[in-house]
Motif scaffolding. Sequence first.
Motif, PDB file in Angstrom:
ATOM      1  N   SER A  17       0.887-116.995 -61.298  1.00  0.00           N
ATOM      2  CA  SER A  17       1.563-116.543 -62.517  1.00  0.00           C
ATOM      3  C   SER A  17       3.070-116.461 -62.297  1.00  0.00           C
ATOM      4  O   SER A  17       3.861-116.856 -63.168  1.00  0.00           O
ATOM      5  CB  SER A  17       1.018-115.172 -62.945  1.00  0.00           C
ATOM      6  OG  SER A  17      -0.366-115.244 -63.217  1.00  0.00           O
ATOM      7  N   GLY A  18       3.470-115.956 -61.129  1.00  0.00           N
ATOM      8  CA  GLY A  18       4.899-115.893 -60.825  1.00  0.00           C
ATOM      9  C   GLY A  18       5.534-117.266 -60.742  1.00  0.00           C
ATOM     10  O   GLY A  18       6.647-117.491 -61.238  1.00  0.00           O
ATOM     11  N   ALA A  19       4.816-118.216 -60.121  1.00  0.00           N
ATOM     12  CA  ALA A  19       5.332-119.589 -60.037  1.00  0.00           C
ATOM     13  C   ALA A  19       5.437-120.218 -61.414  1.00  0.00           C
ATOM     14  O   ALA A  19       6.383-120.966 -61.696  1.00  0.00           O
ATOM     15  CB  ALA A  19       4.422-120.427 -59.139  1.00  0.00           C
ATOM     16  N   ALA A  20       4.471-119.921 -62.286  1.00  0.00           N
ATOM     17  CA  ALA A  20       4.511-120.472 -63.648  1.00  0.00           C
ATOM     18  C   ALA A  20       5.722-119.960 -64.410  1.00  0.00           C
ATOM     19  O   ALA A  20       6.412-120.731 -65.090  1.00  0.00           O
ATOM     20  CB  ALA A  20       3.220-120.118 -64.387  1.00  0.00           C
ATOM     21  N   THR A 146       6.654-117.438 -76.144  1.00  0.00           N
ATOM     22  CA  THR A 146       5.486-117.787 -75.338  1.00  0.00           C
ATOM     23  C   THR A 146       5.653-117.326 -73.902  1.00  0.00           C
ATOM     24  O   THR A 146       4.706-116.843 -73.275  1.00  0.00           O
ATOM     25  CB  THR A 146       5.253-119.312 -75.372  1.00  0.00           C
ATOM     26  OG1 THR A 146       5.128-119.733 -76.726  1.00  0.00           O
ATOM     27  CG2 THR A 146       3.989-119.678 -74.622  1.00  0.00           C
ATOM     28  N   ILE A 147       6.863-117.466 -73.376  1.00  0.00           N
ATOM     29  CA  ILE A 147       7.126-117.004 -72.006  1.00  0.00           C
ATOM     30  C   ILE A 147       6.943-115.492 -71.903  1.00  0.00           C
ATOM     31  O   ILE A 147       6.288-114.982 -70.990  1.00  0.00           O
ATOM     32  CB  ILE A 147       8.545-117.409 -71.568  1.00  0.00           C
ATOM     33  CG1 ILE A 147       8.646-118.928 -71.391  1.00  0.00           C
ATOM     34  CG2 ILE A 147       8.924-116.724 -70.257  1.00  0.00           C
ATOM     35  CD1 ILE A 147      10.050-119.414 -71.141  1.00  0.00           C
ATOM     36  N   LEU A 148       7.514-114.760 -72.853  1.00  0.00           N
ATOM     37  CA  LEU A 148       7.488-113.294 -72.779  1.00  0.00           C
ATOM     38  C   LEU A 148       6.067-112.741 -72.877  1.00  0.00           C
ATOM     39  O   LEU A 148       5.658-111.889 -72.079  1.00  0.00           O
ATOM     40  CB  LEU A 148       8.364-112.706 -73.892  1.00  0.00           C
ATOM     41  CG  LEU A 148       9.871-112.971 -73.780  1.00  0.00           C
ATOM     42  CD1 LEU A 148      10.592-112.446 -74.999  1.00  0.00           C
ATOM     43  CD2 LEU A 148      10.433-112.349 -72.509  1.00  0.00           C
ATOM     44  N   SER A 149       5.300-113.210 -73.867  1.00  0.00           N
ATOM     45  CA  SER A 149       3.944-112.674 -74.034  1.00  0.00           C
ATOM     46  C   SER A 149       2.957-113.311 -73.057  1.00  0.00           C
ATOM     47  O   SER A 149       2.064-112.634 -72.541  1.00  0.00           O
ATOM     48  CB  SER A 149       3.467-112.891 -75.471  1.00  0.00           C
ATOM     49  OG  SER A 149       3.350-114.271 -75.755  1.00  0.00           O
ATOM     50  N   GLY A 150       3.099-114.613 -72.780  1.00  0.00           N
ATOM     51  CA  GLY A 150       2.176-115.286 -71.872  1.00  0.00           C
ATOM     52  C   GLY A 150       2.275-114.789 -70.452  1.00  0.00           C
ATOM     53  O   GLY A 150       1.263-114.669 -69.739  1.00  0.00           O
ATOM     54  N   PHE A 151       3.483-114.468 -70.010  1.00  0.00           N
ATOM     55  CA  PHE A 151       3.666-113.972 -68.646  1.00  0.00           C
ATOM     56  C   PHE A 151       2.940-112.646 -68.446  1.00  0.00           C
ATOM     57  O   PHE A 151       2.218-112.450 -67.459  1.00  0.00           O
ATOM     58  CB  PHE A 151       5.165-113.812 -68.373  1.00  0.00           C
ATOM     59  CG  PHE A 151       5.474-113.264 -67.009  1.00  0.00           C
ATOM     60  CD1 PHE A 151       5.017-113.908 -65.872  1.00  0.00           C
ATOM     61  CD2 PHE A 151       6.222-112.112 -66.870  1.00  0.00           C
ATOM     62  CE1 PHE A 151       5.313-113.411 -64.616  1.00  0.00           C
ATOM     63  CE2 PHE A 151       6.523-111.609 -65.625  1.00  0.00           C
ATOM     64  CZ  PHE A 151       6.064-112.257 -64.492  1.00  0.00           C
ATOM     65  N   SER A 152       3.103-111.723 -69.396  1.00  0.00           N
ATOM     66  CA  SER A 152       2.433-110.422 -69.269  1.00  0.00           C
ATOM     67  C   SER A 152       0.919-110.565 -69.427  1.00  0.00           C
ATOM     68  O   SER A 152       0.147-109.902 -68.724  1.00  0.00           O
ATOM     69  CB  SER A 152       2.979-109.453 -70.313  1.00  0.00           C
ATOM     70  OG  SER A 152       2.783-109.961 -71.624  1.00  0.00           O
TER      71      SER A 152
END
Length: 225
Positions: A17-20, A146-152
């Motif tokens: 997840s961090g790499a993504a 997408t980055i903000l919600s998908g990461f969490s």
Amino acid sequence: MDRIGHTTAALGKGFASGAAILSTFALFFPLLLLTNIDLSVLLLMDTHLLTGILIGIILPFLFSGFLVKGLIKSILTMFKETSRQFKEIPYLYEDKANPDIKKAADFNACVALDSLIIPAIITLLFPISLGYIFGIKHLVGIVLGTILSGFSLSYYWANFGETMHHARKHIENGFFGGPKSTTFRHISIVDNIGDGFKDLLSPSINILIKSVTIISILVIILLTT
């Protein structure tokens, strides 16, 4: 060894997840350069940009919902096929005959592939259609949302599934009533649900984030050339 393996898998999903998120941010800044949008515009929250961010925040939840729906459909299909084979294949229930594994695997593969159609359409349709209809700022907002919600979400799905699995193992060792208690029966049900979260949703969200970012970059290149 089982505990060590699952702990290692949980750490691996966290690093994935961090790499993504790091690789997606590396693609997000060239996206800003292609669109000539100043970072101050992000702070001012332009109307088009804000709309795109809201759509981008919703996108991982919509994507996850269809994936879970497909998973449930696949499980029910396997239940029906197993029940059918027990009824139609003589002496299978007595363990004196062999099941039709090829047909069961074929059913499972077909349902799994069918279940991926709508999530794939969502991944492609939102950036392409909104980019052509509403413009470049919407695309930048969709990627950021997408980055903000998908990461969490990715971290949440992975951590929830692994936590439930370790909780089940902890109760199996005699804590909170042991393996014969009501607590163990309940945690077993939750653990089965958590497997779908950590093995299906968490990796899929990472793919969604990267796919939406790359597709948005390609659409912006097409719109600006």
